[in-house]
Every structure is written in C-alpha cells, then in structure tokens.
Write a protein that holds these residues in place. Structure first.
Motif: not given
Length: 196
Positions: A79-81, A148-151, A156-157
């Motif tokens: 989802a973040f990606q 970029d921050f969200l990815v 990390v996940l």
C-alpha cells in the motif's frame, strides 16, 4: 552446474524480470484504478491462481496465523509502495524498494543477534551499487519527494517481512503461508477500498 541449480537460477531470473516490470505497469494502472482497488484486484487474482494450483497439486489448503501476519505486513508494504508510485517515478520506486534486501542483514542482527561478517558487508555494498546502476534515473535523483518517503517505508516493511518469513518458514507449511498471505492482502485491500 546441476540441473536443479540451473532451474532455480532461471526461475529467479524470471521472477526478477516480472517483479521489475510491475512498477511500470502499476504506474500505468494507477491512472485508471484507485490504489486499494488495484491491490484488491492483484491479490485476489493471485490468491485465485494459487488456489487453483494447490487444487491441481492436491495440496491441503488452510489458513494460519503466521500467514495472516504476513498478509498484514505485505498489505501495508505494498500500500505504501502503490501510494508512493503516484508521486514518484517507477525507477526510483524500484531502487528504494530494492533497498529492503540490503536492510535485511541489519534487522536479522537486531532480532536474531546474528553476526554480520565482512563478506556480507561487501555483498550489501555491491548490491547497493548494483541497484543504483540498474534502477536510478540520475537526472531526477537530486529531487526527493513525498512518494520517495512512502516507498522507503515500504522497503523497511519488506525487510521486516523477509526476516519474519525466515523465522516462521520452518515451523509452517510453505503453501499455507503463501496462500494465507496473498488472501489476506486481498481482504485488507478490499476493506480499505470499501471504507476509504
């Protein structure tokens, strides 16, 4: 090289090709679908395909708690990606997501207290340099944005997911883990699509 090793290498190469191409396709698909609906479609199809495969192989199909946890981690990561892809390029997404592999040894050290030997440091450094040359658009590398921050959160996940898989894979049936993870990623995607 033995036949099994060659077969494994070819399968990994194919998987890498498919994985790398998904960033561009996802970027295009986001122009048509909302992120959560796109994730729901992807993982519903994946769960259905794996279900058919297990039926044909006459494998027992069951849900387990570890697989549900993997589904939560996988859903959160992708989802973040996917949201990140709305604001950044496919090449930067591939590069940042690839950092997850380089984070794994550090998380393993934290969780399992594994010692990181010099050859692993060398492998991490070489992998990082390789990722840069494989995925980086040097004309846009200086601009860092919200996507970029969200990815990066996704990376990390994914590193956490890999470490968790290494912890549970010997205690659980691999097909149960995979099916539970994919199915619950689809379920969580649908719930978020329905509610948001």
């Amino acid at each position: 090289m033995r036949y099994d090793e060659l077969k494994g290498l070819l399968i990994l190469t194919l998987i890498t090709f498919v994985w790398g191409s998904t960033f561009s396709f996802t970027k295009i698909a986001l122009e048509v679908f909302t992120p959560f609906f796109l994730l729901f479609l992807r993982f519903l199809l994946g769960a259905f395909a794996l279900f058919l495969f297990l039926i044909l192989k006459r494998q027992r199909i069951s849900i387990n708690f570890s697989g549900v946890i993997l589904g939560i981690i996988n859903f959160s990561a992708i989802a973040f990606q996917t949201f990140g892809l709305r604001y950044t390029t496919a090449t930067k997404t591939a590069f940042i997501t690839g950092l997850s592999v380089l984070l794994v040894p550090f998380f393993e050290k934290l969780v399992f207290k594994n010692k990181i030997y010099w050859n692993l440091w060398l492998a991490v450094f070489t992998g990082f340099i390789g990722l840069i040359f494989l995925t980086t658009d040097f004309s846009s590398i200086s601009t860092i944005n919200w996507g970029d921050f969200l990815v990066l959160v996704c990376a990390v996940l994914y590193a956490i997911q890999i470490v968790y898989i290494s912890y549970v894979v010997e205690r659980r049936e691999i097909f149960d883990l995979a099916f539970s993870e994919i199915l619950f990623t689809a379920i969580f995607s649908f719930l978020f699509f329905f509610n948001f």
